[in-house]
Design an enzyme around this catalytic site. Structure first.
Site, mmCIF file in Angstrom:
data_model
loop_
_atom_site.group_PDB
_atom_site.id
_atom_site.type_symbol
_atom_site.label_atom_id
_atom_site.label_comp_id
_atom_site.label_asym_id
_atom_site.label_seq_id
_atom_site.Cartn_x
_atom_site.Cartn_y
_atom_site.Cartn_z
ATOM 1 N N GLY B 100 1.395 -1.039 -0.644
ATOM 2 C CA GLY B 100 -0.229 -0.205 -0.367
ATOM 3 C C GLY B 100 0.833 1.109 0.340
ATOM 4 O O GLY B 100 0.442 1.924 1.357
ATOM 5 N N ASN B 158 -2.817 -6.689 -5.444
ATOM 6 C CA ASN B 158 -3.488 -6.885 -4.434
ATOM 7 C C ASN B 158 -2.938 -8.310 -3.842
ATOM 8 O O ASN B 158 -3.172 -8.896 -3.838
ATOM 9 C CB ASN B 158 -5.022 -7.551 -5.091
ATOM 10 C CG ASN B 158 -6.364 -7.605 -3.669
ATOM 11 O OD1 ASN B 158 -5.636 -7.321 -2.833
ATOM 12 N ND2 ASN B 158 -7.251 -8.130 -3.878
ATOM 13 N N THR B 159 -2.077 -7.042 -2.825
ATOM 14 C CA THR B 159 -1.535 -8.289 -2.103
ATOM 15 C C THR B 159 -2.198 -9.441 -0.670
ATOM 16 O O THR B 159 -1.371 -10.116 -0.080
ATOM 17 C CB THR B 159 -0.344 -7.719 -0.983
ATOM 18 O OG1 THR B 159 -1.100 -6.790 -0.211
ATOM 19 C CG2 THR B 159 0.794 -6.750 -1.671
ATOM 20 N N CYS B 178 1.628 1.291 6.139
ATOM 21 C CA CYS B 178 1.929 2.925 5.986
ATOM 22 C C CYS B 178 0.810 3.557 5.851
ATOM 23 O O CYS B 178 0.207 3.031 4.999
ATOM 24 C CB CYS B 178 3.439 3.263 5.338
ATOM 25 S SG CYS B 178 4.951 3.159 6.410
ATOM 26 N N ASP B 181 -5.639 1.530 5.047
ATOM 27 C CA ASP B 181 -6.965 1.857 5.253
ATOM 28 C C ASP B 181 -7.758 1.785 6.560
ATOM 29 O O ASP B 181 -7.326 0.149 6.985
ATOM 30 C CB ASP B 181 -7.515 1.219 3.913
ATOM 31 C CG ASP B 181 -9.283 1.841 3.972
ATOM 32 O OD1 ASP B 181 -9.474 2.415 4.711
ATOM 33 O OD2 ASP B 181 -9.176 1.990 2.191
ATOM 34 N N THR B 264 5.585 9.688 4.601
ATOM 35 C CA THR B 264 5.125 9.216 3.846
ATOM 36 C C THR B 264 3.730 10.514 3.704
ATOM 37 O O THR B 264 3.834 11.197 4.193
ATOM 38 C CB THR B 264 4.569 8.043 4.695
ATOM 39 O OG1 THR B 264 4.310 8.803 6.262
ATOM 40 C CG2 THR B 264 4.809 6.837 4.761
ATOM 41 N N GLU B 265 3.314 10.634 2.659
ATOM 42 C CA GLU B 265 2.579 11.456 2.167
ATOM 43 C C GLU B 265 1.500 12.083 3.198
ATOM 44 O O GLU B 265 1.126 12.227 4.456
ATOM 45 C CB GLU B 265 1.922 11.600 0.673
ATOM 46 C CG GLU B 265 0.788 12.706 0.780
ATOM 47 C CD GLU B 265 -0.165 12.109 -0.864
ATOM 48 O OE1 GLU B 265 0.143 12.208 -1.267
ATOM 49 O OE2 GLU B 265 -0.191 11.130 -0.643
ATOM 50 N N GLU B 266 1.064 10.534 3.980
ATOM 51 C CA GLU B 266 0.109 10.823 5.081
ATOM 52 C C GLU B 266 0.042 11.009 6.306
ATOM 53 O O GLU B 266 -0.128 11.491 6.933
ATOM 54 C CB GLU B 266 -0.784 8.601 4.948
ATOM 55 C CG GLU B 266 -1.857 8.679 3.976
ATOM 56 C CD GLU B 266 -2.936 9.683 4.635
ATOM 57 O OE1 GLU B 266 -3.477 9.626 5.612
ATOM 58 O OE2 GLU B 266 -3.256 10.147 3.971
#
Lengths: 495, 291
Positions: B100, B158-159, B178, B181, B264-266
């Site tokens: 992800g 799709n891991t 990281c 969802d 990370t972006e988040e």
């Protein structure tokens, strides 16, 4: 009209002397049993939920026909059997009824009366079940990809780990897991507000949990299609197959969380697994070939050209008027008792296909050969082996006498087709129709008419539509008998 | 959706300009995609039949085992595609997986820090994957002289369904999860990237001693991930100093944890919003002997 037997399973019954056997069959939600001595009995799911509790069940051992007549609530949930297995000691029969997701354990006695010991409803529909080799534990693989273990016989002093009492207080303090800090978009913020509003209304009703002893062993993120319990020397394994082409080899209980490896190679769904007498694993599904595995080393040994065999056979039976076929869906693989041979059934194909697993050579390689096709009068549904002697068995095949041979949709015109066919092995290894055993199974064959006549009668009085299981509408029957091809992924299916 | 065709057209036009300019970094705004995907549905995914069938060489060309023959990637779903038996292998295996990976912030921070380790971002959203792939390509062009970023790549996958199709047993040393969802609804919990049963698959692809890194801003998810990893006999929680360090400089904190918190972006978004970051890392234990 009667429905075919969708499940068959047999056991050895030495009580009646050597070569004794008992055959069990499921016809809709009815179970039928017959022993080699000829006695038959039947079991139908009791209608009134109150009578389903264990002690009541033990006392009301009346003829099932009567029970059906007693009351048939108009909206009674059907509970057709989708799997039947017998414990290795032959004492217990374990069945899965799909619609109510229930695992039912039956005890069989010397007169072949079936007594339901327990019914345990899972939260997800069981797709396949197996028993550990010591018969102590049921392994249940479900539609959501999880495998649970349940004791075959629930211990009476089992207590649910969480007492239901403290839960409400906990839930009263429920806080949404999102906070204003974690929610970034406008829409999500709105949802959070709604959640907080909802909170004031009180907690949602608790989910219906499984209130019996069970343990989550392992899981795939895919629908499971088959599960096999294997034991090699002292090592126990659980082998699971799924719709996403995976065959997973895990350790057995208590280390089922450890994945030993995967048998990779299938390109379409896998529907059935089968361990042969020599310990090889055969898998089949939507691919043109069956795959034979050295599963402990995750190595593909060979591919068996099943589609070719099916196509050739159908071509040779011009009366069926089945055109060219481009795909098969394996609905059953069985290891023939006492010999290294497998029988294979494909959905909507009126034949069984026999493959002989060759002897192992020095190099460890062995070839399996297509040996013959056994032509049937209708589509093959299930197979059981009657152990008639210590070295040989008779194959009983349940036949779809409702649909046209070669078709899963069209109704057949010829009536009075037997719902069972029996075959025994000749000296040369070929399977020959065994009219003797068929005759012996006549009461098994006919018994169901009685039960179902009763069912229809009961239905008539209750709802007046005369739709018993036997005449259940075609689609329901078709869905029950033919659900393997549906596992195939549709090209271009995008969410 | 209104405005959809215009959006698509703009994106297509934009992507044309990228083809002309090799070294231009892609712009995120042309690759935004809804933040959720259903992990249970049969997307038209491509995935190798087995790790041995994976075409790694096209992802990490400088690490490819010499093999002049150019073959198209072997797709699982496409039977018509010619199947080459010459699977393209690498001189070394991928050891870090960012599951992800989103827009790849962590991946691009890790790549220069572990220049000799191959790392792969796996992302289920098509456009986002494309963005990372474009960025990898651009960074490789920009750094052609040093050969940087040759060790990072990204694929759509799709891991939850197919992780073992990509990696062999005990291949990985680090897995990053990281800001996954959170799937807030109870009913959706099976869709979470961490669960007791999925942890068995992570354990399968990880070497003993390898680490799973998790970070989230959702406390509930943090507790969930902690609970499911701690319950799993193949994992143990790492020492506190590994996750948090000591003192205000966070001395002794694992370098990857530091990057995961900041790159990370988040992670950046949460910092902007003064949100909480919950970190939990787990070590893969050695499998016990057979009973």
């Amino acid at each position: 009209m009667t429905s075919p037997y969708q499940c068959l399973v047999a056991r050895e019954s030495t009580e009646t002397g050597p070569g004794g056997w008992t055959l069990f069959g499921a016809c809709g939600s009815t179970l039928v049993a017959q022993s080699s001595s000829g006695g038959t009995s039947a079991w139908t799911k009791p209608d009134d939920p109150v009578t389903e509790t264990q002690p009541q069940d033990e006392e009301t051992e009346g003829p099932p026909e009567k029970k059906v007549k007693l009351s048939q609530p108009p909206k009674q949930q059907k509970a057709n059997f989708s799997n039947l297995i017998v414990s290795s000691d032959g004492r217990y029969l374990v069945g899965v009824t799909g619609e109510d997701k229930c695992i039912r354990v039956f005890e069989t006695d010397i007169t072949n009366q079936l007594r339901q010991l327990s019914e345990r409803c899972m939260t997800r529909r069981p797709c396949s079940i197996a028993l550990t080799s010591d018969d102590s534990t049921i392994l249940c693989a479900d539609k959501f990809g999880d495998v649970y273990s349940l004791p075959l016989l629930p211990s009476p002093d089992y207590q649910a780990p969480e007492a239901p009492a403290p839960e409400p207080t906990k839930e009263a303090e429920w806080v949404p897991s999102a906070t204003v800090l974690t929610v970034h978009s406008g829409r999500n913020r709105k949802t959070l507000e709604d959640q907080l509003k909802q909170k004031k209304k009180g907690p949602a009703p608790p989910k219906d949990d499984m209130k019996f002893e069970h343990q989550l062993l392992l899981g795939h993120v895919s629908m499971l299609t088959d599960i096999v319990n294997a034991e090699v020397d002292t090592r126990r394994y659980i082998i699971t197959a799924d719709r996403d082409e995976h065959i997973r080899v895990s350790r057995g209980i208590p280390q089922a969380h450890i994945i030993e490896g995967f048998c990779f190679g299938h390109e379409a769904f896998i529907s059935r697994l089968c361990l042969t007498q020599s310990g090889r694993l055969v898998s089949g599904g939507g691919d043109a070939d069956l795959y034979v595995w050295d599963w402990q080393n995750f190595k593909l040994l060979e591919k068996l050209p099943l589609l070719d065999a099916v196509a050739d056979h159908l071509k040779s039976r011009s009366e069926l008027a089945v055109g060219e076929i481009s795909k098969v869906a394996v609905s059953g693989i069985w290891s023939v008792a006492y010999q290294d041979e497998i029988l294979v059934a494909c959905e909507g194909v009126p034949a069984l296909f026999s493959f002989k697993v060759g002897a192992t050579t020095n190099s460890g390689s062995a070839s399996t050969e297509f040996s013959s096709a056994i032509a049937l009068k209708g589509n093959a549904l299930d197979v059981a082996f009657l152990p008639i002697s210590p070295t040989s068995s008779v194959v009983v095949v349940s036949i779809d006498h409702v649909h046209k041979p070669g078709s899963t949709k069209e109704a057949r015109e010829d009536k009075d087709v037997s719902r069972l066919q029996c075959f025994s092995a000749e000296e040369n290894g070929k399977w020959q129709e065994d009219s003797h055993t068929s005759e012996a199974l006549k009461s098994f064959h006919d018994q169901v008419f009685d039960v179902e006549a009763g069912a229809i009668g009961g239905d008539d009085s209750a709802t007046g539509n005369g739709k018993g299981l036997g005449s259940a509408d075609d689609k329901a029957l078709r869905d029950m008998l033919y659900n393997v091809e549906n596992l195939r992924k549709r090209p271009g299916a995008e969410d | 959706m209104p405005g959809e065709p215009a959006k698509r057209q703009k994106r297509e036009e934009y992507k044309k300009t990228l083809i002309e300019n090799d070294a231009a970094l892609p712009k995120k705004k042309f690759y935004r995609q809804r933040a959720h995907a259903n992990p249970f549905s049969d997307h038209s995914l491509t995935y190798p039949k087995s790790p041995a069938d994976m075409d790694w060489a096209s992802l990490y060309p400088t690490y490819a085992v010499e093999d002049k023959e150019q073959t198209t990637s072997r797709s699982h779903d496409n039977d018509e595609e010619e199947k080459s038996t010459a699977v393209k292998a690498l001189t070394k295996n991928v050891e870090i997986a960012d599951i992800g990976c989103g827009f790849g912030g962590l991946l691009f921070a890790l790549a220069p820090n572990f220049p000799d380790t191959l790392m792969l971002g796996l992302e289920i959203r098509t456009s986002v994957t494309e963005y990372v792939q474009e960025k990898v390509r651009a960074l490789r062009v920009q750094n052609a002289a040093t050969g940087a970023y040759q060790n990072a790549s990204c694929i759509r996958a799709n891991t939850m369904k197919f992780l073992p199709n990509f990696f062999q047993k005990a291949q990985l040393t680090k897995i990053f999860l990281c800001f996954p969802d959170p799937h807030f609804k109870q009913r959706k919990h099976k869709a979470r990237i961490v669960s007791y049963t999925l942890n068995s698959e992570y354990a399968y692809v990880l070497k003993p001693g390898a680490i799973v890194y998790t970070i989230t801003d959702v406390q509930d998810l943090h507790e969930w991930m902690k609970g499911h990893f701690e319950k799993h006999p193949s994992f143990e929680r790492v020492e506190k100093v590994f996750e948090e360090g000591e003192g205000k400089d966070g001395e002794g904190m694992d370098e990857c944890v530091r990057l995961m918190r900041s790159e990370t972006e988040e992670g950046k978004k949460v910092t902007r919003n003064n949100g909480m970051k919950y970190v939990a890392c787990f070590r893969r234990l050695v499998d016990p002997a057979w009973p």
